[in-house]
Design a protein around this motif. Structure first.
Motif, PDB file in Angstrom:
ATOM      1  N   THR A  69      10.871 -15.995  42.680  1.00 21.03           N
ATOM      2  CA  THR A  69      11.313 -17.187  41.760  1.00 21.03           C
ATOM      3  C   THR A  69      10.411 -16.891  39.781  1.00 21.03           C
ATOM      4  OG1 THR A  69       9.716 -18.886  42.145  1.00 21.03           O
ATOM      5  CG2 THR A  69      12.856 -18.404  42.854  1.00 21.03           C
ATOM      6  N   GLN A  70      10.306 -16.853  39.455  1.00 21.61           N
ATOM      7  CA  GLN A  70      10.199 -16.599  38.302  1.00 21.61           C
ATOM      8  C   GLN A  70       9.767 -17.477  38.239  1.00 21.61           C
ATOM      9  OE1 GLN A  70      10.732 -13.964  35.210  1.00 21.61           O
ATOM     10  NE2 GLN A  70      10.651 -12.263  36.647  1.00 21.61           N
ATOM     11  N   ARG A  71       8.573 -18.166  37.476  1.00 25.90           N
ATOM     12  CA  ARG A  71       7.688 -18.747  36.685  1.00 25.90           C
ATOM     13  C   ARG A  71       6.315 -18.759  35.892  1.00 25.90           C
ATOM     14  NH1 ARG A  71       4.582 -22.286  41.513  1.00 25.90           N
ATOM     15  NH2 ARG A  71       5.818 -24.705  40.893  1.00 25.90           N
ATOM     16  N   TYR A  72       6.514 -19.961  34.893  1.00 24.12           N
ATOM     17  CA  TYR A  72       5.884 -19.425  33.414  1.00 24.12           C
ATOM     18  C   TYR A  72       4.333 -20.015  33.921  1.00 24.12           C
ATOM     19  CZ  TYR A  72       4.053 -19.794  28.154  1.00 24.12           C
ATOM     20  OH  TYR A  72       4.129 -18.933  27.032  1.00 24.12           O
ATOM     21  N   ASP A  73       3.383 -18.744  33.383  1.00 22.56           N
ATOM     22  CA  ASP A  73       2.645 -18.238  33.429  1.00 22.56           C
ATOM     23  C   ASP A  73       1.767 -18.905  32.210  1.00 22.56           C
ATOM     24  OD1 ASP A  73      -0.432 -17.334  33.535  1.00 22.56           O
ATOM     25  OD2 ASP A  73       0.331 -16.310  35.947  1.00 22.56           O
ATOM     26  N   ASP A  74       1.141 -19.734  32.723  1.00 28.13           N
ATOM     27  CA  ASP A  74      -0.204 -20.404  30.871  1.00 28.13           C
ATOM     28  C   ASP A  74      -0.682 -19.498  30.491  1.00 28.13           C
ATOM     29  OD1 ASP A  74       1.362 -22.916  30.823  1.00 28.13           O
ATOM     30  OD2 ASP A  74       0.038 -23.333  31.997  1.00 28.13           O
ATOM     31  N   LYS A  90       1.461 -16.001  29.106  1.00 28.30           N
ATOM     32  CA  LYS A  90       1.597 -16.530  28.545  1.00 28.30           C
ATOM     33  C   LYS A  90       3.348 -15.958  27.941  1.00 28.30           C
ATOM     34  CE  LYS A  90      -0.679 -19.103  26.017  1.00 28.30           C
ATOM     35  NZ  LYS A  90      -1.400 -20.165  26.554  1.00 28.30           N
ATOM     36  N   LYS A  91       3.838 -15.817  29.884  1.00 31.57           N
ATOM     37  CA  LYS A  91       5.180 -14.561  30.116  1.00 31.57           C
ATOM     38  C   LYS A  91       5.523 -15.534  31.375  1.00 31.57           C
ATOM     39  CE  LYS A  91       3.433 -10.276  31.518  1.00 31.57           C
ATOM     40  NZ  LYS A  91       3.240  -9.712  31.320  1.00 31.57           N
ATOM     41  N   ASP A  92       6.773 -15.221  31.509  1.00 29.10           N
ATOM     42  CA  ASP A  92       7.486 -15.901  33.289  1.00 29.10           C
ATOM     43  C   ASP A  92       6.246 -14.308  34.089  1.00 29.10           C
ATOM     44  OD1 ASP A  92       8.647 -17.816  32.545  1.00 29.10           O
ATOM     45  OD2 ASP A  92      10.552 -16.479  31.936  1.00 29.10           O
ATOM     46  N   MET A  93       6.362 -14.801  35.558  1.00 28.61           N
ATOM     47  CA  MET A  93       6.124 -14.419  35.994  1.00 28.61           C
ATOM     48  C   MET A  93       6.912 -13.883  37.118  1.00 28.61           C
ATOM     49  SD  MET A  93       3.215 -12.171  35.070  1.00 28.61           S
ATOM     50  CE  MET A  93       2.195 -11.678  36.062  1.00 28.61           C
ATOM     51  N   ASP A  94       6.276 -13.430  38.602  1.00 26.86           N
ATOM     52  CA  ASP A  94       7.067 -13.543  40.050  1.00 26.86           C
ATOM     53  C   ASP A  94       5.790 -14.471  40.692  1.00 26.86           C
ATOM     54  OD1 ASP A  94       9.637 -12.217  39.836  1.00 26.86           O
ATOM     55  OD2 ASP A  94       8.958  -9.710  40.437  1.00 26.86           O
ATOM     56  N   ASN A  95       6.770 -15.573  41.536  1.00 24.84           N
ATOM     57  CA  ASN A  95       5.898 -16.280  42.250  1.00 24.84           C
ATOM     58  C   ASN A  95       6.839 -15.618  43.733  1.00 24.84           C
ATOM     59  OD1 ASN A  95       3.262 -18.342  41.089  1.00 24.84           O
ATOM     60  ND2 ASN A  95       4.861 -17.592  39.738  1.00 24.84           N
ATOM     61  N   ALA A  96       6.716 -15.812  44.976  1.00 27.16           N
ATOM     62  CA  ALA A  96       6.534 -16.023  46.188  1.00 27.16           C
ATOM     63  C   ALA A  96       6.042 -17.303  46.724  1.00 27.16           C
ATOM     64  CB  ALA A  96       6.139 -14.550  47.095  1.00 27.16           C
ATOM     65  N   THR A  97       7.197 -18.142  47.562  1.00 28.73           N
ATOM     66  CA  THR A  97       6.925 -19.051  47.959  1.00 28.73           C
ATOM     67  C   THR A  97       6.724 -18.678  49.698  1.00 28.73           C
ATOM     68  OG1 THR A  97       7.995 -20.830  47.010  1.00 28.73           O
ATOM     69  CG2 THR A  97       7.519 -21.268  48.903  1.00 28.73           C
ATOM     70  N   VAL A  98       5.736 -18.044  50.771  1.00 26.95           N
ATOM     71  CA  VAL A  98       6.254 -17.676  51.770  1.00 26.95           C
ATOM     72  C   VAL A  98       4.898 -18.778  52.818  1.00 26.95           C
ATOM     73  CG1 VAL A  98       5.535 -15.424  50.708  1.00 26.95           C
ATOM     74  CG2 VAL A  98       3.357 -16.889  51.248  1.00 26.95           C
ATOM     75  N   ASP A  99       5.153 -18.896  54.069  1.00 29.15           N
ATOM     76  CA  ASP A  99       4.720 -18.845  55.110  1.00 29.15           C
ATOM     77  C   ASP A  99       3.643 -18.309  55.647  1.00 29.15           C
ATOM     78  OD1 ASP A  99       6.309 -20.846  55.351  1.00 29.15           O
ATOM     79  OD2 ASP A  99       7.672 -20.679  56.811  1.00 29.15           O
TER      80      ASP A  99
END
Length: 198
Positions: free
Chosen positions: A33-38, A41-50
């Protein structure tokens, strides 16, 4: 000893600096998903993983960990299967070093990962081997032949002539009930248009 494992740590962020040079096995990528990176200063991809750190003494599966470093996330895909690599750094175009998932040593690292997978298979959802092919359903039994009108289902005797039987076929069937089934299989002769079938 119990047959059940205690819950492992879950959630939180993966910190590659704590695993520099370590062999990491990602067992499941739940979502990207995309999450804002402080900082950026922009949206970045983040992966939720095991994942499991195979160089960590406990080698425990960490569930639903968020991976936010682009060079790590770029190596992952939802439903992409097991992903194995070593944490390290690569130079960026801007001259900085970025954390990345680097290739593993074939013949050594993959053997260690296979051992972990076989020992811990029940504790994670995604199997290392493809699922077995589904067993085809048995073919349906052939439908019972429809009993033509005018046939006694108990004795096989024809009580009234079915449409399309000639008088000779009807008489033969009456003489020998065993021929009733044969007579019923003969296709009905087409009746002339406008005339009743009797």
């Amino acid at each position: 000893m119990s047959m059940f494992n205690q819950p492992t740590s879950s959630g939180g962020f993966f910190k590659p600096a704590d695993a520099n040079g370590h062999l990491i096995l990602v067992t499941t990528v739940h979502e990207i998903t995309q999450r804002y990176d402080d900082l950026r200063k922009k949206d970045m991809d983040n992966a939720t993983v095991d994942l499991v750190d195979l160089d960590d003494g406990g080698q425990e599966l960490q569930e639903r960990v968020i991976v936010s470093h682009p060079a790590l996330v770029n190596r992952l895909s939802v439903g992409g299967g097991l992903t194995l690599g070593r944490i390290g750094q690569i130079p960026t175009q801007s001259g900085f070093q970025a954390w990345a998932l680097l290739p593993f040593n074939e013949g050594v690292d993959d053997k260690r990962a296979e051992q972990w997978v076989h020992a811990h298979r029940p504790t994670f959802n995604q199997a290392a081997t493809p699922a077995p092919a589904p067993v085809p359903a048995p073919a349906p039994a052939p439908a019972a032949a429809a009993v033509p009108p005018g046939v006694n289902t108990t004795t096989g005797e024809i009580t009234t002539p079915p449409p399309g039987l000639t008088p000779q076929q009807y008489a033969a069937a009456q003489q020998n009930p065993a021929t009733a089934a044969l007579a019923a299989q003969i296709p009905a002769q087409q009746q002339p248009q406008g005339e009743p079938p009797f």
